[in-house]
Scaffold this active site. Structure first.
Site, mmCIF file in Angstrom:
data_model
loop_
_atom_site.group_PDB
_atom_site.id
_atom_site.type_symbol
_atom_site.label_atom_id
_atom_site.label_comp_id
_atom_site.label_asym_id
_atom_site.label_seq_id
_atom_site.Cartn_x
_atom_site.Cartn_y
_atom_site.Cartn_z
ATOM 1 N N HIS A 38 1.513 4.990 -2.757
ATOM 2 C CA HIS A 38 1.646 6.367 -2.267
ATOM 3 C C HIS A 38 3.042 6.940 -2.513
ATOM 4 O O HIS A 38 3.192 7.992 -3.149
ATOM 5 C CB HIS A 38 1.334 6.413 -0.773
ATOM 6 C CG HIS A 38 -0.115 6.315 -0.444
ATOM 7 N ND1 HIS A 38 -0.895 7.401 -0.156
ATOM 8 C CD2 HIS A 38 -0.932 5.232 -0.358
ATOM 9 C CE1 HIS A 38 -2.132 7.025 0.102
ATOM 10 N NE2 HIS A 38 -2.179 5.703 -0.016
ATOM 11 N N HIS A 67 0.822 -1.201 0.000
ATOM 12 C CA HIS A 67 0.000 0.000 0.000
ATOM 13 C C HIS A 67 0.862 1.259 0.000
ATOM 14 O O HIS A 67 0.920 1.978 -1.002
ATOM 15 C CB HIS A 67 -0.939 -0.013 1.218
ATOM 16 C CG HIS A 67 -1.868 1.148 1.264
ATOM 17 N ND1 HIS A 67 -2.406 1.612 2.451
ATOM 18 C CD2 HIS A 67 -2.355 1.960 0.307
ATOM 19 C CE1 HIS A 67 -3.187 2.650 2.204
ATOM 20 N NE2 HIS A 67 -3.172 2.884 0.914
ATOM 21 N N HIS A 111 -3.758 0.872 -6.493
ATOM 22 C CA HIS A 111 -4.071 1.473 -5.200
ATOM 23 C C HIS A 111 -5.468 1.078 -4.735
ATOM 24 O O HIS A 111 -5.671 0.751 -3.557
ATOM 25 C CB HIS A 111 -3.966 2.993 -5.262
ATOM 26 C CG HIS A 111 -4.336 3.660 -3.973
ATOM 27 N ND1 HIS A 111 -5.559 4.266 -3.771
ATOM 28 C CD2 HIS A 111 -3.668 3.762 -2.795
ATOM 29 C CE1 HIS A 111 -5.613 4.732 -2.534
ATOM 30 N NE2 HIS A 111 -4.490 4.441 -1.917
ATOM 31 N N ASN A 134 -6.284 -0.800 -1.175
ATOM 32 C CA ASN A 134 -6.710 0.196 -0.196
ATOM 33 C C ASN A 134 -8.156 0.033 0.253
ATOM 34 O O ASN A 134 -8.442 -0.007 1.448
ATOM 35 C CB ASN A 134 -6.513 1.610 -0.733
ATOM 36 C CG ASN A 134 -6.913 2.667 0.283
ATOM 37 O OD1 ASN A 134 -6.224 2.871 1.281
ATOM 38 N ND2 ASN A 134 -8.043 3.322 0.057
ATOM 39 N N ILE A 158 -6.532 8.913 -1.172
ATOM 40 C CA ILE A 158 -6.822 8.770 0.263
ATOM 41 C C ILE A 158 -5.877 7.733 0.838
ATOM 42 O O ILE A 158 -5.364 6.880 0.091
ATOM 43 C CB ILE A 158 -8.286 8.354 0.517
ATOM 44 C CG1 ILE A 158 -8.636 8.463 1.999
ATOM 45 C CG2 ILE A 158 -8.538 6.977 -0.018
ATOM 46 C CD1 ILE A 158 -8.625 9.837 2.560
#
Length: 886
Positions: free
Chosen positions: A552, A547, A738, A742, A886
């Site tokens: 990110h 993740h 993602h 997520n 997010i």
């Protein structure tokens, strides 16, 4: 969507005004600052005063066809025009948006405009969305997509320039716009000095040197990630904050934990709607705000769940905390903790959160209070015990929140790649005689040949850190889980190996023990614990690597490089920009409260203070081309190349929901990117001669992922294929990858027994009190081993927020305006992309309803929807946002 162009507002006709001069009228859509902050009355009054005294919002047209010889052939400027009726215009469009008329004196020497200069002479900033001109002589409609905060002019060193929605490669840019294009990029790069302020528009790079806080205490010191062979890492956005007093290499942190005074370029901030959603759900995460107070309370009350029914009370709203918590809550969120944030509407929002929290608690009698009710996680919604089955345990490796690690085992016993000179013998101790009876009469060699033996292997990633990790409150293992692919397509666990470092030193290898499946008696309880230790490994690896690192952190350098090197006029900027929405902001929040020293991640995930350092070690093996889904599946041995199969691959686990749906999404993205790029790049030479593109790629490799700059696997960016593959991988990472890792967090891990994040005791050994307790009360022993009450509250509070879609989310196949480009063929290609994604949605629903595909729903009865492209807001376990938002 641009509502002006859809008849919601009347179009303004150009014409001759009194005196015979030609006029061109247009519409400006913006959001006033005071719309976001109703308490900002003084600022609103000041803006009105500024208007009355002639300090208005002006717009000047910049010619795309006529250069001014006196200004280096820059496009000639028209006379300033001013927004009309600022004082009287009310909100006409969707919430917050206002439309203003503007009238330009038409000047033949200006001709067709290609850019517009906006000056804000007001006291406060506003958010400029679009400018649309109607009936421009010789051109017709000219549309500018701005989507930018415009601060008072005295905040800027250079004028604010916005380009029309036409698209140009650098060499095709109309000569009068060239200087404006070049200077805008220079402005966005900054000069690399000074602390950046909210109105700055600078995109620059920095190391992850802001996670530690050595000025607070030596225990909060952390190594700098990035810039060294020992701790390589992708780059983050620079803030320019000064160094700490204790360590000149560590950047000083923003003092208030929940402060929003964290620099990211203003246009990267959450929209006001998303910020409202984010802060509203922060109320649910009250445990985060009150961590120290909760710790003090929990120290006076049991810090354990005594039964699974106790855990279920979290979702029934009946977890009870004693009255001393009331006093703690009433004093725990002082307004003083909220430092002046980057923008006042956010400060007001935080004050609202604080006051609401206080009012919510006001008048509560000093008796037991109910707190922290969470929605029922999907994993226990239909069946409260199915998560414990071996079938579900294996299924979640293919369709759960971390379906990106399982690989085919091609050698037995499993080997280690750790250096034996440092770590000794780390090979697996799983032997054929232990698993032989579970292979349906086959030998291990035959099972391997038939592609039926798989492994979830966390051993090598964790073992180098395990000795240090286990000196904290964590007590865990490095795990290997062996699985057999059954004829019905499900995975059957065969064995779990738990390994510890040798007590006499790393060079002596690992001490390992193998546990076998059982469903009765104490052996069944021990097997449940073995699965829990494997899940702890997987939870930590998921959060840190699958993740955080692989989506990110890996994507932020792309955001920075794109804004620094690709003009808003550039086709690749227009292609990629939607896939970077909100990424820098959510990453900045993460550095402030999640991944920092003493932050929520360290408190709730087993590597504790070594979490980010461990992710740096794994980054050493990160390879950009392998982030492509087909390459990843082949590398893990779960697929093989097959020209006769869809997508050129044949899955060796046919019922692998992540891979099946992922390949459909991957193919749709790839086709869209190829169609788009082929419109602008007719040959490899076009790619090679694109100066902005070459600068972008060079900087991304050498700066953004600078610790990897010498790797031979980087695409050379010399061919159209290099370009399309790079853009496809980038969009895949930011959107589908993602989403897959997520948005299933709360549905699967919101119930911590299913996905424990840490373990606090070793496996009970026969003859010990812990073993006797296991025999007498296995559920209580299980719960005392995995994540405790406080960490559970912290953990599920944050993953509920992270699993949430905002109400204004933009999903894959969507844009926030249909006029993002003026070119018809790319728009047609985008429509085909949308249609293909709609077909993918229909296919997913059909497969989820087909009983043949046992892994798509499973014992817990959660249909696999994590790669279903669209969603409504909230925790839905579906939907692919365009970006890491997010």
């Amino acid at each position: 969507m641009d509502k002006v162009s859809h008849g919601i507002l009347p179009a303004f006709d150009g014409g001759n005004e009194a005196g015979g001069s030609k006029k061109v009228k247009g519409t400006v859509v913006l959001m006033k600052k005071n719309v976001l902050n109703f308490n900002d009355f003084n600022a609103s009054v000041l803006d009105l005063v500024f208007e009355l005294f002639g300090q208005k919002v002006s717009l000047q047209l910049v010619s795309a066809v006529h250069g001014d010889p006196e200004k280096g052939l820059r496009g000639k400027l028209g006379k300033p025009a001013y927004l009309e009726d600022w004082i009287t215009t009310s909100t006409l469009l969707k919430a917050g948006d206002s439309a203003f008329m503007v009238t330009f004196d038409w000047d033949e020497e200006v001709g067709v405009p290609g850019a517009i200069i906006v000056q804000n002479k007001h006291h406060r900033q506003f958010y400029l969305k679009t400018v649309t001109l109607e009936d421009v002589p010789g051109e017709g409609r000219v549309h500018f997509v701005c989507n930018s905060w415009v601060y008072p002019a005295d905040r800027y060193k250079k004028e604010r320039v916005f380009f029309s929605n036409k698209t140009y490669l650098p060499g095709q840019t109309p000569a009068p716009l060239v200087k404006y294009r070049e200077e805008e990029l220079v402005n966005l790069r900054g000069d690399g000095t000074g602390e950046l302020q909210e109105w700055d528009r600078v995109y620059d790079y920095a190391y992850y040197n802001d996670l530690g806080n050595p000025d607070k205490d030596a225990k909060y010191a952390r190594p700098v990630l990035g810039g060294s062979a020992e701790y390589p890492y992708p780059r983050r956005g620079r803030t320019g904050r000064p160094p700490t007093k204790t360590d000149p290499n560590t950047e000083r942190r923003v003092p208030a934990l929940m402060s929003l005074d964290i620099y990211v370029p203003r246009d990267e901030w959450f929209s006001h709607l998303k910020m409202s959603d984010f802060l509203a759900y922060a109320l649910k995460a009250v445990a985060q705000l009150l961590k120290r107070k909760l710790e003090s309370v929990c120290a006076k009350t049991p810090n354990e769940f005594d039964s699974f029914e106790d855990v279920l009370k979290l979702y029934k709203g009946s977890i009870k905390l004693a009255s001393p918590l009331l006093e703690s809550l009433e004093e725990s969120i002082p307004l003083e903790m909220i430092k002046e944030p980057c923008c006042a509407e956010n400060k007001t929002a935080w004050r609202t959160v604080v006051e609401f929290s206080r009012k919510m608690l006001a008048g509560v009698t000093p008796a037991l209070i109910r707190l922290l009710k969470y929605p029922m996680p999907q994993v226990i919604k239909e069946n409260k015990t199915a998560w414990r089955t071996d079938v579900e345990f294996g299924r979640e490796m293919l369709a759960g929140v971390n379906p990106v690690l399982i690989r085919r085992l091609e050698e037995f016993p499993p080997a280690s790649k750790l250096d034996p000179k440092i770590y000794g013998n780390q090979s697996s101790t799983i032997r054929e005689e232990l698993i032989q009876k579970q292979l349906n009469g086959l030998t291990v060699k035959q099972v391997i040949k038939k592609n039926k033996l798989f492994i979830l292997d966390h051993h090598d990633a964790i073992m180098p850190y395990l000795r240090r990790i286990n000196t904290t409150t964590t007590k865990t293992y490095a795990t290997r889980t062996l699985l057999f692919l059954k004829d019905d397509g499900t995975l059957k666990p065969l064995a779990i190996e738990l390994s510890l470092p040798h007590p006499e030193g790393d060079e002596f290898g690992a001490i390992s023990k193998v546990y076998m499946p059982a469903d009765q008696g104490v052996e069944g309880s021990i097997w449940q614990l073995a699965k829990a230790y494997a899940a702890v490994n997987d939870s930590g690896y998921h959060q840190l690597i699958s993740h955080w690192l692989n989506t990110h952190a890996a994507i932020e350098p792309f955001v920075i490089a794109t804004n620094r090197q690709l003009s808003a006029l550039h086709p690749i900027y227009k292609l990629l920009h939607p896939h970077f929405r909100d990424t820098m902001t959510i990453n900045a929040f993460a550095r402030q409260i999640l991944i920092n020293a003493g932050g929520i991640l360290e408190a709730t995930v087993f590597p504790a203070k070594y979490a980010m350092e461990m992710s740096s070690a794994v980054y050493k093996n990160w390879i950009f081309p392998e982030q492509a889904l087909p390459a990843d599946l082949i590398k893990r041995g779960v697929a093989v190349e097959d020209a006769n199969s869809p997508h050129g691959l044949r899955l060796l686990i046919e019922d692998y929901p992540y891979a099946v749906d992922g390949l459909e999404i991957w193919s749709a993205i790839k086709t869209w990117v190829e169609d788009y790029c082929s419109f602008y790049y007719k040959s490899d030479e076009t790619v090679q001669k694109d100066e902005e593109l070459q600068s972008w790629w060079k900087e991304l490799v050498e700066e953004g992922h600078g610790d990897k700059k010498d790797e031979p696997w980087w695409p050379k960016m010399q061919t159209v294929k290099d370009l399309t593959e790079t853009c496809t991988i980038t969009i895949w990472i930011a959107s589908a990858l993602h989403a897959a890792v997520n948005f299933g967090q709360y549905p699967y891990a919101g119930y911590l027994p299913n996905r424990p994040t840490l373990s606090r005791r070793y496996m009970p050994e026969e003859g010990t009190p812990e073993f006797e307790e296991l025999k007498q009360n296995p559920d209580k022993t299980f719960l005392k081993t995995i994540t405790a009450q406080l960490q559970t509250l912290l953990g599920i509070s944050i993953i509920e927020i992270l699993s949430m879609h905002s109400t204004d989310e933009v999903y894959l196949g969507q844009r926030d305006t249909h006029e993002w480009t003026a070119d018809a063929e790319p728009l047609e290609a985008f429509e085909r992309f949308q249609k293909k994604l709609g077909e993918v949605e229909e296919r997913i629903m059909r497969m989820n309803g087909d009983k043949r595909w046992r892994n798509r729903v499973g014992p817990v009865e959660i249909p696999y929807m994590l790669l279903y492209p669209t969603s409504e807001g909230g925790v839905t376990a579906k939907g692919i946002p365009n970006s890491v938002s997010i």
